[in-house]
Design a protein around this motif. Sequence first.
Motif, PDB file in Angstrom:
ATOM      1  N   GLN A 574       0.822  -1.209   0.000  1.00 47.44           N
ATOM      2  CA  GLN A 574       0.000   0.000   0.000  1.00 47.44           C
ATOM      3  C   GLN A 574       0.857   1.261   0.000  1.00 47.44           C
ATOM      4  O   GLN A 574       0.532   2.256  -0.655  1.00 47.44           O
ATOM      5  N   GLN A 575       1.957   1.217   0.720  1.00 48.04           N
ATOM      6  CA  GLN A 575       2.855   2.371   0.719  1.00 48.04           C
ATOM      7  C   GLN A 575       3.462   2.605  -0.666  1.00 48.04           C
ATOM      8  O   GLN A 575       3.562   3.746  -1.132  1.00 48.04           O
ATOM      9  N   GLN A 576       3.855   1.507  -1.334  1.00 50.63           N
ATOM     10  CA  GLN A 576       4.399   1.649  -2.681  1.00 50.63           C
ATOM     11  C   GLN A 576       3.355   2.203  -3.650  1.00 50.63           C
ATOM     12  O   GLN A 576       3.674   3.037  -4.522  1.00 50.63           O
ATOM     13  N   LEU A 577       2.091   1.770  -3.514  1.00 53.39           N
ATOM     14  CA  LEU A 577       1.026   2.304  -4.367  1.00 53.39           C
ATOM     15  C   LEU A 577       0.797   3.783  -4.112  1.00 53.39           C
ATOM     16  O   LEU A 577       0.607   4.570  -5.050  1.00 53.39           O
ATOM     17  N   MET A 578       0.817   4.196  -2.862  1.00 54.54           N
ATOM     18  CA  MET A 578       0.638   5.612  -2.548  1.00 54.54           C
ATOM     19  C   MET A 578       1.784   6.452  -3.114  1.00 54.54           C
ATOM     20  O   MET A 578       1.574   7.547  -3.630  1.00 54.54           O
ATOM     21  N   LEU A 579       3.024   5.916  -3.010  1.00 57.29           N
ATOM     22  CA  LEU A 579       4.157   6.651  -3.581  1.00 57.29           C
ATOM     23  C   LEU A 579       4.043   6.742  -5.101  1.00 57.29           C
ATOM     24  O   LEU A 579       4.387   7.779  -5.698  1.00 57.29           O
ATOM     25  N   ALA A 580       3.576   5.664  -5.717  1.00 58.09           N
ATOM     26  CA  ALA A 580       3.390   5.702  -7.172  1.00 58.09           C
ATOM     27  C   ALA A 580       2.316   6.711  -7.570  1.00 58.09           C
ATOM     28  O   ALA A 580       2.476   7.465  -8.546  1.00 58.09           O
ATOM     29  N   ASP A 581       1.195   6.759  -6.827  1.00 61.04           N
ATOM     30  CA  ASP A 581       0.146   7.750  -7.103  1.00 61.04           C
ATOM     31  C   ASP A 581       0.663   9.173  -6.907  1.00 61.04           C
ATOM     32  O   ASP A 581       0.352  10.079  -7.693  1.00 61.04           O
ATOM     33  N   GLN A 582       1.455   9.350  -5.856  1.00 56.15           N
ATOM     34  CA  GLN A 582       2.008  10.675  -5.607  1.00 56.15           C
ATOM     35  C   GLN A 582       2.952  11.104  -6.737  1.00 56.15           C
ATOM     36  O   GLN A 582       2.917  12.251  -7.192  1.00 56.15           O
TER      37      GLN A 582
END
Length: 740
Positions: A574-582
Amino acid sequence: METALNIASGLSDASKPREERDLLEIYPDIDETRLLNVFVVAHSSQSMQSYQDRLLQTNPLMGTLKEPQFRQVESSTKERPTEYHVSRIIGDYGFVDLHSKRSLYNYKPHYHRPFQTNQTETISEVIRHKKKQAEYDMDEQDSLYLEHRNRQPENTLDLSPEVFEIAMTILENLWMDLESQMKSLAGDEETMAIDLDLDGGSNINKYGHDDGIVFGTVDDQKCAVCNDSDGDNTNAIVFCDGCNIAVHQECYGVAFIPEGSWLCRKCMINQHKQFDCCFCPSKTGAFKQLDNSLWSHVVCGLWINELYFANPIYLEPIEGIDSIPKSRWKLTCYICKQKMGACVQCSNRSCFQAYHVTCAKRAQLYMSMTKGFLAAVKDKSTLKSFCDKHTPTDYILTQNEIIDGINKARVYFRDLTLLNLEKDKLDRNKQLNNKLNMFKWKTESNTPIAPRRFSQVLSAKLFEMKLDSIDDNGNLGILRGLGNKPTRTKESYLAELEQMSNDICRYWCLKRESKNGAPLIRKNNNLINTSSILYGSNTLQEVQEKLDFGKTLVADLEKVIHLSDLSLHRQYIQQQLMLADQHLMQTSFFPVSQLIRIILQELTKRYDSKKVLTNWKSRISDVSLKNISNLNDQLQIHSVAQLQKHLNELNQLVVSENKLTNNVVKVCARFYNGFAAKYQDYIEVEADLKQLPAPVHLTAEKVTLVDDLDYSDLSEVDPLDEGAEDKLVAFLGNGKQRRW
């Protein structure tokens, strides 16, 4: 072939201590099956005379030696029979009759005091039984005392080793109970004297540390020698059970990790005494002894050039103190401002700044073992240490953090001086109170004073046991029929028993004084653990049931750990997905800012890999490479041209504040030239990015949406009136266009 392999393996393992190597590695030609030759010499007068003549012929100096003279003293003590029987009274204190046919266990014929429980006993009875167990173990000094005491002609009652150990255990338990009562009645001064300590706990953030002990878990603890927390199976970190110091096996010379508790050399000698290092003012850390019985830190013996370890495997003793020049003893530490011990100096050739090794560790100066600890023991030229002014640029701490560490160390020694003055004041008050108080429990050297009550209780216990000595039949004698002998009355026996109790109390005080007041019995042993008290001896079926239950618990715990790992992995994804969205949002809405970030990263990776320019700070301005990166993150740099302006200003500041031969000037020049060489390419990429359609355009005239949005997906709202739209436009741009 096998012999050659053994020799080769022995040569390859020459670094291992002798105790760890196989016998065939040291003696490859030895024959284990060969019988030894036995020579029998007849001790006749003629053979002895011929032997002496041959000895004089080979060595004429033997005839000039004085003939030794001695007087043979016959021992008046009664020898203990080979097989003796322990009485029931002695057995209640934990001693086992090894030769009894009724013994429940088949013990080996050596000294043994196991703790046995009975299934019919209650928990309170078992605990009371355990407290009665003899826990003191005699040493050679005690044996000599017993031999001397029983040899005196006026002592008709012989003191056996079993009775002596029981008596010492009784005195230790009495003093422990008395001490607990005194602590409950202690005043504020004694409590304050116990709490006055600067090392450990929350004070680490205020004063720093020089022994690796930090406030946290076991995994956070660092080695007190190399200041590293990593370890492996061959070089594990071990913790002292006395002072909680953490050291690597190689850094402290721990060849084998013992089963159970492990004590460092200082705690092994005396756990409750503070030792002074000969070379620095610190009293904490990993200590080793010198060849003159004084003490030193392992780090002091490692970093001072003249010192060396006599045994490089066990790292003791430390030798070479006589080789230290007088000029080193006269140096003053610039951190603690004390002229004591032996200091080391900065590795910079033009710098003569001196400091103690432990002071440098507390201040977190640059101290590096370039080739590891073992290489530093053999070659001290691999050790590099620098003061705060000559710290290398690749050090993990900045200069401001090092100066902050130096200030922490100075505050520590300032408060330590005040603390010592306060302790001296409390000691003087304690001595004055002892002089005014006629009831003294301890001397000024912390030696306990046995009250009269101790002797009375001990005399009553000895009379209750009715123990005297071993009779001719091999049984421990008892004092039955005290008044049968016409020359001795019962009162005379009791008087001698009281005198014997007084002598034991005096010896106990002297024994405690030789240990600097330390307890003679360690109460944190595992002889009275909860499982042995509650369960006692278990049958095989009960043991198997407990093992099965334990396996079930272990399986459940493994499932819980697996679930925790899966949950942690989910959070990571989930953290990696949030960083990718950011990253996607930043690239979509702020493409120029993302371009500038990529430019700075590429230039830093290529021209400033050691972070020389990144960590540089100006003395007169806030302009720095970190500040430029922060401005870009705050969306305050809108174009590549603005980035060029900031980099040009940074280049001018670096050149004006440093010499042209300085490394930071060279790095900054390469950095700026690399940016200038690709400046036109950056401008073209920026122009292409600005032509891309953005999801939202904010203009000074009105707020509009781009045409590629689907208006059917928008919710219906009431249109703004003319005045509200003008206010919104003025708020968003003040007549200027903003691109989001």
